[in-house]
Design an enzyme around this catalytic site. Sequence first.
Site, PDB file in Angstrom:
ATOM      1  N   TYR A 204       0.856  -1.190   0.000  1.00 36.22           N
ATOM      2  CA  TYR A 204       0.000   0.000   0.000  1.00 36.22           C
ATOM      3  C   TYR A 204       0.889   1.235   0.000  1.00 36.22           C
ATOM      4  O   TYR A 204       1.546   1.528   0.995  1.00 36.22           O
ATOM      5  CB  TYR A 204      -0.889  -0.045   1.244  1.00 36.22           C
ATOM      6  CG  TYR A 204      -1.976   1.006   1.347  1.00 36.22           C
ATOM      7  CD1 TYR A 204      -2.287   1.869   0.299  1.00 36.22           C
ATOM      8  CD2 TYR A 204      -2.709   1.115   2.525  1.00 36.22           C
ATOM      9  CE1 TYR A 204      -3.297   2.809   0.423  1.00 36.22           C
ATOM     10  CE2 TYR A 204      -3.733   2.045   2.658  1.00 36.22           C
ATOM     11  CZ  TYR A 204      -4.013   2.888   1.608  1.00 36.22           C
ATOM     12  OH  TYR A 204      -5.021   3.815   1.745  1.00 36.22           O
TER      13      TYR A 204
ATOM     14  N   LYS B  34      -1.429  -1.174  -4.138  1.00 38.10           N
ATOM     15  CA  LYS B  34      -2.382  -0.091  -4.314  1.00 38.10           C
ATOM     16  C   LYS B  34      -1.598   1.208  -4.336  1.00 38.10           C
ATOM     17  O   LYS B  34      -0.888   1.531  -3.375  1.00 38.10           O
ATOM     18  CB  LYS B  34      -3.414  -0.058  -3.188  1.00 38.10           C
ATOM     19  CG  LYS B  34      -4.434   1.069  -3.367  1.00 38.10           C
ATOM     20  CD  LYS B  34      -5.269   1.331  -2.129  1.00 38.10           C
ATOM     21  CE  LYS B  34      -6.184   2.518  -2.382  1.00 38.10           C
ATOM     22  NZ  LYS B  34      -6.845   3.010  -1.144  1.00 38.10           N
TER      23      LYS B  34
END
Length: 309
Positions: free
Chosen positions: A143, A173
């Site tokens: 992330y 992400k």
Amino acid sequence: MIVKPTFGVYTPLVTFFQNDESLDLHSTLEHAKRMAEGGVAGLVLQGSNGEAPHLDHGERKSLVRAVRDHLDQQAYTGLQLIVGCGAPSVRETLSYIAEAKASGADFALVLPPAYWVTAMNASVIENFFLDVASQSELPILIYNFPGVTGGIDISSDSIIRLAKSNPNIVGCKLTCGNVGKLQRVSSALSGTSFATFGGKSDFFLPALVAGSNGIIAALTNIAPKLHVKVLRYYEKGELPAAQELQSKLSHADWALTKVGIAGVKAIVSHHFGYGTGRGRRPLGNVTIATLSQETVAHINELVELEKSL
């Protein structure tokens, strides 16, 4: 066999709270159901929009289990759950991951450690992810969100090295908004084993062109069906129609950045009839009346389109 998240739209689900700041599971489950009915491929629980830093271990476990059971009861057994498990240490990150798996999660979303920001060079960050991946009970997604990690911005070089070093690292992400980074990562890694996700609706269509595995974006809390529609237009090659909707998503997403997480919940509550705009302090409480009408005008337009589908 380790698999990556399926291609599609994922909602980083907000967490609703009661007036005393306890979990409002009823509203959160109602919200999860609306997302599933909207056609999303999965949910991200306990991410930034889910106020992960404000939840303790017990709450995290009960929330994941409640959502998984609720979706299964509604016949959405194939809807995937990605659960935020980031923590300052490898030890606690692995604890969150084990708890998430036991509660029904499919994947773990892991932020880089950010407490000792000045010590977090590329080597330290890469070793952190390799240590986590080598012991994790779930496949993990990296992330990258500099806005919540003191400016730490993981490079495409690091992400590519990590993915090639451990097959348990199955995606990332990118909320950093760097479409060039997304393109570099997606083109360097196999799309069959690694999922590169854009992290904002603002660049959804450009992200798809650059190889995004769909999208994980806060605005889907408000308009999941419209995001799925953009995805379908893209898959069919209907770019003018996709571009027209993307322009509306971009304006609404910019407005969303101005209202904050509690504001997102207030908008959902106002338009869809469940939950409130209460965040855990210090985020406080927001109502639709406290938001600038000029700011929410583009969001209101999006809601009307969403409700027409």
